[in-house]
Write a protein that holds these residues in place. Structure first.
Motif, PDB file in Angstrom:
ATOM      1  N   ARG A  35      38.094  49.851  47.137  1.00  0.00           N
ATOM      2  CA  ARG A  35      39.365  49.178  47.170  1.00  0.00           C
ATOM      3  C   ARG A  35      39.316  48.038  46.045  1.00  0.00           C
ATOM      4  O   ARG A  35      40.656  47.868  45.712  1.00  0.00           O
ATOM      5  N   GLY A  36      38.448  47.460  45.887  1.00  0.00           N
ATOM      6  CA  GLY A  36      38.577  46.317  45.035  1.00  0.00           C
ATOM      7  C   GLY A  36      37.201  45.665  44.175  1.00  0.00           C
ATOM      8  O   GLY A  36      36.148  46.371  44.452  1.00  0.00           O
ATOM      9  N   PRO A  37      37.462  44.932  43.117  1.00  0.00           N
ATOM     10  CA  PRO A  37      36.087  44.795  42.502  1.00  0.00           C
ATOM     11  C   PRO A  37      34.805  44.415  43.267  1.00  0.00           C
ATOM     12  O   PRO A  37      33.750  44.408  42.841  1.00  0.00           O
ATOM     13  N   ALA A  38      35.395  43.536  44.363  1.00  0.00           N
ATOM     14  CA  ALA A  38      33.997  42.840  45.182  1.00  0.00           C
ATOM     15  C   ALA A  38      33.278  44.224  46.144  1.00  0.00           C
ATOM     16  O   ALA A  38      32.270  44.052  46.363  1.00  0.00           O
ATOM     17  N   ASP A  39      33.869  45.401  45.863  1.00  0.00           N
ATOM     18  CA  ASP A  39      33.185  46.586  46.553  1.00  0.00           C
ATOM     19  C   ASP A  39      32.351  47.350  45.752  1.00  0.00           C
ATOM     20  O   ASP A  39      31.757  48.083  46.097  1.00  0.00           O
ATOM     21  N   GLU A  84      45.741  53.458  40.017  1.00  0.00           N
ATOM     22  CA  GLU A  84      44.540  53.567  40.990  1.00  0.00           C
ATOM     23  C   GLU A  84      43.205  53.399  40.399  1.00  0.00           C
ATOM     24  O   GLU A  84      42.341  54.277  40.764  1.00  0.00           O
ATOM     25  N   GLU A  85      42.906  52.338  39.537  1.00  0.00           N
ATOM     26  CA  GLU A  85      41.723  52.433  38.896  1.00  0.00           C
ATOM     27  C   GLU A  85      40.973  50.992  38.652  1.00  0.00           C
ATOM     28  O   GLU A  85      41.812  50.123  38.642  1.00  0.00           O
ATOM     29  N   LEU A  86      39.992  50.678  38.896  1.00  0.00           N
ATOM     30  CA  LEU A  86      39.156  49.415  38.645  1.00  0.00           C
ATOM     31  C   LEU A  86      38.453  49.502  37.346  1.00  0.00           C
ATOM     32  O   LEU A  86      37.686  50.528  37.060  1.00  0.00           O
ATOM     33  N   HIS A  87      38.756  48.742  36.232  1.00  0.00           N
ATOM     34  CA  HIS A  87      37.982  48.703  35.261  1.00  0.00           C
ATOM     35  C   HIS A  87      37.013  47.513  35.057  1.00  0.00           C
ATOM     36  O   HIS A  87      37.407  46.572  35.312  1.00  0.00           O
ATOM     37  N   PHE A  88      35.659  47.920  34.416  1.00  0.00           N
ATOM     38  CA  PHE A  88      34.556  47.046  34.323  1.00  0.00           C
ATOM     39  C   PHE A  88      33.969  46.960  32.751  1.00  0.00           C
ATOM     40  O   PHE A  88      33.950  48.252  32.222  1.00  0.00           O
ATOM     41  N   ARG A  89      34.084  45.839  32.085  1.00  0.00           N
ATOM     42  CA  ARG A  89      33.396  45.999  30.894  1.00  0.00           C
ATOM     43  C   ARG A  89      31.939  45.519  31.124  1.00  0.00           C
ATOM     44  O   ARG A  89      31.659  44.560  32.023  1.00  0.00           O
TER      45      ARG A  89
END
Length: 399
Positions: A35-39, A84-89
């Motif tokens: 659901r979020g970056p913390a997950d 509906e996407e979480l992006h991480f570098r």
């Protein structure tokens, strides 16, 4: 454009793209998985990358010499475009080592070695124990035009074909030319087909005939008879192996994977040798089928659908990683299908044609259609925010 695709898109689980030259990467996680970056927690474990989410753990095997830099994964907000996407570098460490080049037909053939040619569709042995005294590259496909520009007298090669001698093998961009011998009388069939104006789209274009060469066992079109006694075999249709042992191939070779890797390796080689990034995929009658724009050849990708995330953690003991859980080298391409182009895409197609943009790459029509299907399927596995770039579709071809 995405709604018009006949290929069904997949629910996003995890998508990873690493760039070896930039030593950086992008990780995209669907919000149905976290659901979020913390997950999301990303860690490196030797030659693999582990992604922990509420839906389960996912371990992606990385190529040798590639590893995640500890603590480098940072969430990157990208606004409404991400949906509906979480992006991480993230950053990666890449060991400097000589890369093994993909071995295709062009890299396999050597003079004074013995080879057998097999049908890629059914593994039938087509040509037996062929030994070539000379294996020579053909000139660039535009060599006739270059002669016209540089010669102050009429072109001495006008209307002349470059044909192999009895023990020659000539290498084109996507085919080999070789002399026909008695070993293939029972394995190959020949059928004359008309191409050109027969489709009715351009009545001014002359219609000409091709002598198509097919496998006698499975009827797969392999190439053409360009002259009496001369075969033109496309590298996407045959498998060339050293003539050792029983000469049998694995009949379970996946057609789609073979085509993808063969075309990807050839495009990368042509791009390096010609310093060109634009390619015009054409049929033998000169009709443009696909426009291809090579963005980079150093990507390492993995795409795991939502339903596969967490499967590994439910298996005890862990099963060997499937191909979908292994990150693999790939080409990143932009493409436009000329037969199904939008108004904006049609303007790009017209511009490419008017300015002669794109090195021509010739393949049979059926192969062009197969390749488009492969690219559409690749596009369907991408995060929604990455499927289009301006008016182009985006795809990856695995090496």
């Amino acid at each position: 454009m995405a709604e018009e695709m006949s290929v069904k898109t997949h629910g996003l689980g995890v998508f990873l793209e690493l760039r070896k030259r930039l030593q950086s990467g992008l990780l995209v996680v669907g919000t149905s998985v976290a659901r979020g970056p913390a997950d999301v927690a990303v860690t490196g474990e030797g030659s693999s990358l582990r992604v922990r989410t509420p839906g389960g753990d996912l371990r992606l095997a990385l190529p040798a010499g590639v590893a995640l830099e500890s603590g480098s994964c940072i969430h990157t907000p990208v606004g409404e475009a991400a949906g509906e996407e979480l992006h991480f570098r993230l950053r990666i460490a890449v060991e400097r080592r000589k890369q093994a080049e993909p071995a295709g037909v062009m890299e396999t053939l050597r003079a004074k070695e013995t080879y057998s040619f097999h049908c890629q569709g059914c593994a039938t042995r087509l040509l037996e124990d062929r030994v070539f005294k000379r294996v020579l590259p053909l000139p660039n496909c535009n060599w006739n035009a270059i002669v016209d520009e540089w010669c102050c007298h009429p072109d001495p090669f006008a209307n002349k074909k470059l044909l192999p001698r009895a023990e020659d093998c000539l290498l084109g961009d996507t085919f080999v030319l070789l002399a026909r011998d008695g070993s293939c009388d029972q394995t190959l069939t020949e059928e004359v087909s008309s191409v050109g104006a027969a489709d009715g789209q351009d009545s001014k274009k002359p219609c000409h005939r091709l002598a198509l060469i097919s496998c006698a066992s499975c009827s797969l079109v392999l190439g053409e008879a360009v002259a009496p006694g001369t075969l033109k075999l496309y590298i996407t249709q045959v498998v060339v192996e050293p003539a050792v042992g029983d000469g049998k191939l694995d009949a379970s070779l996946n057609r789609s994977a073979f085509l993808e890797r063969t075309v990807a390796a050839r495009l990368l080689d042509l791009s390096n040798s010609l310093s060109s990034f634009h390619f015009s995929l054409q049929t033998p009658d000169g009709k443009v089928f696909l426009l291809l724009w090579l963005l980079n050849g150093d990507s390492i990708i993995a795409s795991v659908p939502e339903r596969r995330v967490g499967e590994e953690s439910s298996i005890s003991p862990p099963a060997p990683l499937s191909p979908s859980l292994r990150a693999a080298g790939a080409l990143k391409l932009l493409y436009i299908s000329c037969s199904d182009a939008s108004i904006q895409q049609r303007e790009i197609v017209t511009s490419w044609e008017a300015n002669s943009i794109g090195h021509p790459v010739v393949l049979p029509l059926k192969v062009c259609e197969e390749l488009l299907q492969v690219m559409d399927e690749s596009n369907a596995t991408l995060p929604a925010s990455m499927r289009c770039m301006r008016c182009y579709e985006v795809a990856y071809l695995r090496l």
